[in-house]
Design an enzyme around this catalytic site. Structure first.
Site, PDB file in Angstrom:
ATOM      1  N   LYS A 191      28.062  37.230  53.348  1.00 38.21           N
ATOM      2  CA  LYS A 191      29.484  37.580  53.364  1.00 38.21           C
ATOM      3  C   LYS A 191      29.995  37.711  51.923  1.00 38.21           C
ATOM      4  O   LYS A 191      30.120  36.728  51.214  1.00 38.21           O
ATOM      5  CB  LYS A 191      30.333  36.526  54.086  1.00 38.21           C
ATOM      6  CG  LYS A 191      31.734  37.079  54.365  1.00 38.21           C
ATOM      7  CD  LYS A 191      32.792  36.046  54.559  1.00 38.21           C
ATOM      8  CE  LYS A 191      33.429  35.562  53.298  1.00 38.21           C
ATOM      9  NZ  LYS A 191      34.191  36.573  52.516  1.00 38.21           N
ATOM     10  N   GLU A 265      27.180  26.413  44.150  1.00 40.66           N
ATOM     11  CA  GLU A 265      27.407  26.673  42.726  1.00 40.66           C
ATOM     12  C   GLU A 265      28.904  26.831  42.589  1.00 40.66           C
ATOM     13  O   GLU A 265      29.469  27.816  43.076  1.00 40.66           O
ATOM     14  CB  GLU A 265      26.627  27.936  42.323  1.00 40.66           C
ATOM     15  CG  GLU A 265      26.357  27.988  40.843  1.00 40.66           C
ATOM     16  CD  GLU A 265      27.439  28.745  40.126  1.00 40.66           C
ATOM     17  OE1 GLU A 265      28.347  28.072  39.583  1.00 40.66           O
ATOM     18  OE2 GLU A 265      27.405  29.973  40.123  1.00 40.66           O
ATOM     19  N   CYS A 299      32.709  30.624  36.132  1.00 40.72           N
ATOM     20  CA  CYS A 299      32.615  29.217  36.523  1.00 40.72           C
ATOM     21  C   CYS A 299      32.250  28.345  35.322  1.00 40.72           C
ATOM     22  O   CYS A 299      32.613  27.186  35.266  1.00 40.72           O
ATOM     23  CB  CYS A 299      31.604  29.050  37.639  1.00 40.72           C
ATOM     24  SG  CYS A 299      30.062  29.885  37.298  1.00 40.72           S
ATOM     25  N   GLU A 396      40.537  23.768  36.621  1.00 42.62           N
ATOM     26  CA  GLU A 396      39.930  25.075  36.395  1.00 42.62           C
ATOM     27  C   GLU A 396      41.016  26.146  36.572  1.00 42.62           C
ATOM     28  O   GLU A 396      41.578  26.288  37.654  1.00 42.62           O
ATOM     29  CB  GLU A 396      38.795  25.311  37.398  1.00 42.62           C
ATOM     30  CG  GLU A 396      38.109  26.639  37.171  1.00 42.62           C
ATOM     31  CD  GLU A 396      36.874  26.843  38.056  1.00 42.62           C
ATOM     32  OE1 GLU A 396      36.987  26.652  39.284  1.00 42.62           O
ATOM     33  OE2 GLU A 396      35.816  27.193  37.504  1.00 42.62           O
TER      34      GLU A 396
HETATM   35  P1  NAP Z   1      36.752  30.638  47.464  1.00 42.63           P
HETATM   36  O1  NAP Z   1      37.808  30.441  48.468  1.00 42.63           O
HETATM   37  O2  NAP Z   1      35.878  29.487  47.190  1.00 42.63           O
HETATM   38  O3  NAP Z   1      35.901  31.918  47.921  1.00 42.63           O
HETATM   39  C1  NAP Z   1      34.520  32.076  47.777  1.00 42.63           C
HETATM   40  C2  NAP Z   1      33.917  32.667  49.046  1.00 42.63           C
HETATM   41  O4  NAP Z   1      34.038  31.746  50.139  1.00 42.63           O
HETATM   42  C3  NAP Z   1      34.601  33.942  49.508  1.00 42.63           C
HETATM   43  O5  NAP Z   1      33.625  34.818  50.035  1.00 42.63           O
HETATM   44  C4  NAP Z   1      35.525  33.414  50.572  1.00 42.63           C
HETATM   45  O6  NAP Z   1      35.987  34.383  51.470  1.00 42.63           O
HETATM   46  C5  NAP Z   1      34.662  32.383  51.247  1.00 42.63           C
HETATM   47  N1  NAP Z   1      35.390  31.393  52.060  1.00 42.63           N
HETATM   48  C6  NAP Z   1      36.709  31.065  52.013  1.00 42.63           C
HETATM   49  N2  NAP Z   1      36.992  30.094  52.897  1.00 42.63           N
HETATM   50  C7  NAP Z   1      35.831  29.781  53.529  1.00 42.63           C
HETATM   51  C8  NAP Z   1      35.471  28.844  54.555  1.00 42.63           C
HETATM   52  N3  NAP Z   1      36.360  28.006  55.088  1.00 42.63           N
HETATM   53  N4  NAP Z   1      34.180  28.795  54.953  1.00 42.63           N
HETATM   54  C9  NAP Z   1      33.254  29.607  54.411  1.00 42.63           C
HETATM   55  N5  NAP Z   1      33.548  30.516  53.454  1.00 42.63           N
HETATM   56  C10 NAP Z   1      34.817  30.612  53.010  1.00 42.63           C
HETATM   57  O7  NAP Z   1      37.370  31.104  46.083  1.00 42.63           O
HETATM   58  P2  NAP Z   1      38.659  32.016  45.838  1.00 42.63           P
HETATM   59  O8  NAP Z   1      39.770  31.659  46.777  1.00 42.63           O
HETATM   60  O9  NAP Z   1      38.221  33.417  45.813  1.00 42.63           O
HETATM   61  O10 NAP Z   1      39.070  31.558  44.364  1.00 42.63           O
HETATM   62  C11 NAP Z   1      39.782  30.331  44.186  1.00 42.63           C
HETATM   63  C12 NAP Z   1      39.272  29.553  42.988  1.00 42.63           C
HETATM   64  O11 NAP Z   1      37.895  29.289  43.140  1.00 42.63           O
HETATM   65  C13 NAP Z   1      39.353  30.272  41.654  1.00 42.63           C
HETATM   66  O12 NAP Z   1      40.611  30.192  41.091  1.00 42.63           O
HETATM   67  C14 NAP Z   1      38.317  29.559  40.870  1.00 42.63           C
HETATM   68  O13 NAP Z   1      38.862  28.371  40.339  1.00 42.63           O
HETATM   69  C15 NAP Z   1      37.262  29.228  41.897  1.00 42.63           C
HETATM   70  N6  NAP Z   1      36.129  30.196  41.889  1.00 42.63           N
HETATM   71  C16 NAP Z   1      34.952  29.802  41.379  1.00 42.63           C
HETATM   72  C17 NAP Z   1      33.891  30.699  41.339  1.00 42.63           C
HETATM   73  C18 NAP Z   1      32.567  30.325  40.771  1.00 42.63           C
HETATM   74  O14 NAP Z   1      31.822  31.207  40.345  1.00 42.63           O
HETATM   75  N7  NAP Z   1      32.180  29.077  40.781  1.00 42.63           N
HETATM   76  C19 NAP Z   1      34.049  31.992  41.796  1.00 42.63           C
HETATM   77  C20 NAP Z   1      35.274  32.373  42.356  1.00 42.63           C
HETATM   78  C21 NAP Z   1      36.293  31.453  42.390  1.00 42.63           C
HETATM   79  P3  NAP Z   1      37.344  35.182  51.074  1.00 42.63           P
HETATM   80  O15 NAP Z   1      36.960  36.134  50.013  1.00 42.63           O
HETATM   81  O16 NAP Z   1      37.766  35.878  52.286  1.00 42.63           O
HETATM   82  O17 NAP Z   1      38.329  34.148  50.616  1.00 42.63           O
END
Ligand code: NAP
Ligand code: MG
Length: 493
Positions: A191, A265, A299, A396
């Site tokens: 996904k 990660e 990250c 972060e």
């Molecule tokens: P996120 O919610 O952790 O999204 C990452 C992935 O998980 C997306 O594909 C997301 O789908 C999916 N997801 C969301 N809720 C889920 C659930 N309950 N069960 C399984 N999968 C689920 O991150 P974000 O909202 O895009 O970003 C928020 C914050 O996360 C950022 O501000 C940053 O601090 C952090 N972040 C960290 C990394 C990293 O490389 N470590 C990368 C991105 C973001 P959707 O796209 O539909 O939400």
């Protein structure tokens, strides 16, 4: 802030979007519900395409296809060397389409085309080639046990793997996840992030062209509910996730029911430590790149910049001058070095932190505002005189906001660097070799860079201590994520 004003001759054309459906069992299809979602170009906020939106039913169809390919298909049983050849073939196809993929990445994510071309897509290809080489080198052991027995171990693919990825390096995250899973003989349901499904779909199209058997790679674009359905599905053996620590906590809870294997990660608040005896210009360049690369959406961003007090004033002056040179603007212009943030939510989150920094009394020495009126551009922002307890030093931010924290002694900076529930990466700048390695030992982080920043290689493991993750990606270590060990004992009596 400088604005890129290159003529169109110095820009790259927008690519055509070829694929917006989901891939299940080798077929491109609409969702069961018929629903779609929109994806946007973050620099103009214009809609790019409508993409099929997977729900739990679609995830179930994809898992069934992956299970069938795992149990009945040729994939795990195929000669390992032939699996490697197919992965190499995919790498070749991606290389042939590198320009198109780089442009697609810039369109969907907003990152500067120079970065997509020079960093993201070449790293994708390199990662696939690296793991193609591993496919026929995953061996077990012979084990000397008591008695008259022949005991050996086999390493077998873990099975159907669910892979959930974020939007900051969309294509590269596909490669980090697919490559070791394919090398070990697993089948995949992926996904992509809702903001950036396009490069993943195009890569899957090229994988089909390369000749991967149907059901080996399945793609279910969608939102968090599709991710959660994948995590809860009883026929998925393992989840590999990159994203936020908060979502990882939800996944861990949802995975408890079926005791899935998990690798995470996650986020970070990485310390970047500059000692007075460092090569100042190199350290300034490393500090600037270590935070502002990819619009700060990394990250491992070096977001806590510890600078030794005796050079602090001079260092900040040079850093501000460097930050001001960043070229904000149309990411399709080759001169642009900073694009927009991914979406309005991230933009608002970053602006909230900038305001928190100002209110807390940190000194905003450059930036601190939105850039322009269209697109989610944030000025490169540096806060000086930040203290450890401020939100901009603990949380972060995932944007172009750098916190400078002065320090006096070695012991003090190590203690402060480790005072975080994250532990993804760290860096140290010094000409003293002993000091450099002492920092590398003392700091609680999965990766330590000495006199460099953000040096990634497919062969070098990457992952977090503490709440920055579980397990390691890349290198030989990542093969562990996708294999089960089996012990076989035979009587020789
Ligand atoms: P996120 O919610 O952790 O999204 C990452 C992935 O998980 C997306 O594909 C997301 O789908 C999916 N997801 C969301 N809720 C889920 C659930 N309950 N069960 C399984 N999968 C689920 O991150 P974000 O909202 O895009 O970003 C928020 C914050 O996360 C950022 O501000 C940053 O601090 C952090 N972040 C960290 C990394 C990293 O490389 N470590 C990368 C991105 C973001 P959707 O796209 O539909 O939400
Ligand atoms: Mg988009």
């Amino acid at each position: 802030m400088a604005t890129a004003t290159a003529s169109s001759a110095q820009s790259v054309a927008r690519p055509k979007v070829r694929q917006t459906k989901m891939l299940i069992g080798g077929k491109w299809c609409d969702s069961v519900s018929g629903e779609t979602f929109e994806t946007f170009h973050p620099a103009t906020e214009e809609k790019i395409a409508d993409v099929a939106r997977a729900n739990a039913q679609d995830v179930d169809r994809a898992v069934k296809a992956a299970r069938k390919a795992f149990e009945e298909g040729p994939w795990p049983a195929m000669d390992a060397r032939d699996r490697g050849r197919l992965i190499n073939k995919l790498a070749d196809l991606l290389e042939q389409h590198a320009e198109e993929l780089a442009a697609l990445e810039t369109l969907d994510n907003g990152k500067p085309i120079r970065d997509s071309k020079a960093a993201d897509i070449p790293l994708v290809i390199d990662c696939l080639r690296y793991y193609a080489g591993w496919a026929d080198k995953i061996t077990g052991d012979t084990i000397p046990i008591r008695g008259n027995y022949f005991c050996y171990s086999r390493r077998e693919p873990v099975g159907v793997v669910g892979q959930i990825i974020p939007w900051n390096f969309p294509a590269l995250m596909v490669a980090w996840k697919w490559a070791p899973a394919l090398a070990t003989g697993c089948t995949i349901v992926m996904k992509p992030a809702e903001q950036t499904p396009l490069s993943c779909l195009r890569m899957a199209e090229l994988a089909t062209e390369a000749g991967f058997p149907p059901g080996v790679i399945n793609i279910v674009p969608g939102f968090g509910d599709a991710g959660a359905a994948l995590v809860k599905h009883p026929d998925v053996d393992k989840i590999a996730f990159t994203g936020s620590t908060e979502t990882a906590q939800l996944i861990m809870r949802d995975a408890a029911q079926t005791l899935k294997r998990l690798t995470f990660e996650l986020g970070g608040k990485s310390p970047n430590i500059v000692f007075a005896d460092s090569d100042l210009d190199a350290a300034v360049a490393g500090a600037e790149f270590g935070l502002f690369f990819n619009q700060g959406q990394c990250c491992c961003a070096g977001s806590r910049l510890f600078v030794e007090e005796s050079i602090h004033g001079k260092f900040v002056e040079k850093l501000v001058a460097k930050a001001k040179q960043r070229q904000l603007g149309d990411p399709f212009q080759l001169a642009t070095t900073q694009g927009p943030q991914i979406d309005v939510d991230q933009f608002n989150k970053i602006m909230k932190y900038i305001n928190l920094g100002k209110e807390a009394g940190a000194k905003c020495v450059t930036g601190g505002e939105r850039e322009g009126k269209k697109g989610f551009f944030v000025q490169p922002t540096v806060f000086d005189e930040v203290t450890d307890d401020m939100a901009i030093a603990t949380d972060e931010i995932f944007g172009p906001v750098l916190s400078v924290l002065p320090f006096k002694t070695f012991d003090e900076v190590i203690e402060r660097a480790n005072k975080s529930f994250y532990g993804l990466a760290a860096a140290v700048w010094t000409r003293d070799v002993t000091k450099a390695h002492k920092v590398a030992q003392a700091v609680r982080a999965g990766t330590v860079w000495i006199n460099c920043y953000d040096v990634f290689d497919a062969a070098a493991p990457f992952g977090g201590f503490k709440m920055s993750g579980m397990g390691r990606e890349l290198g030989e270590k990542a093969l562990e994520n996708y294999t089960e060990h089996k012990t076989v004992t035979m009587s020789l009596g």
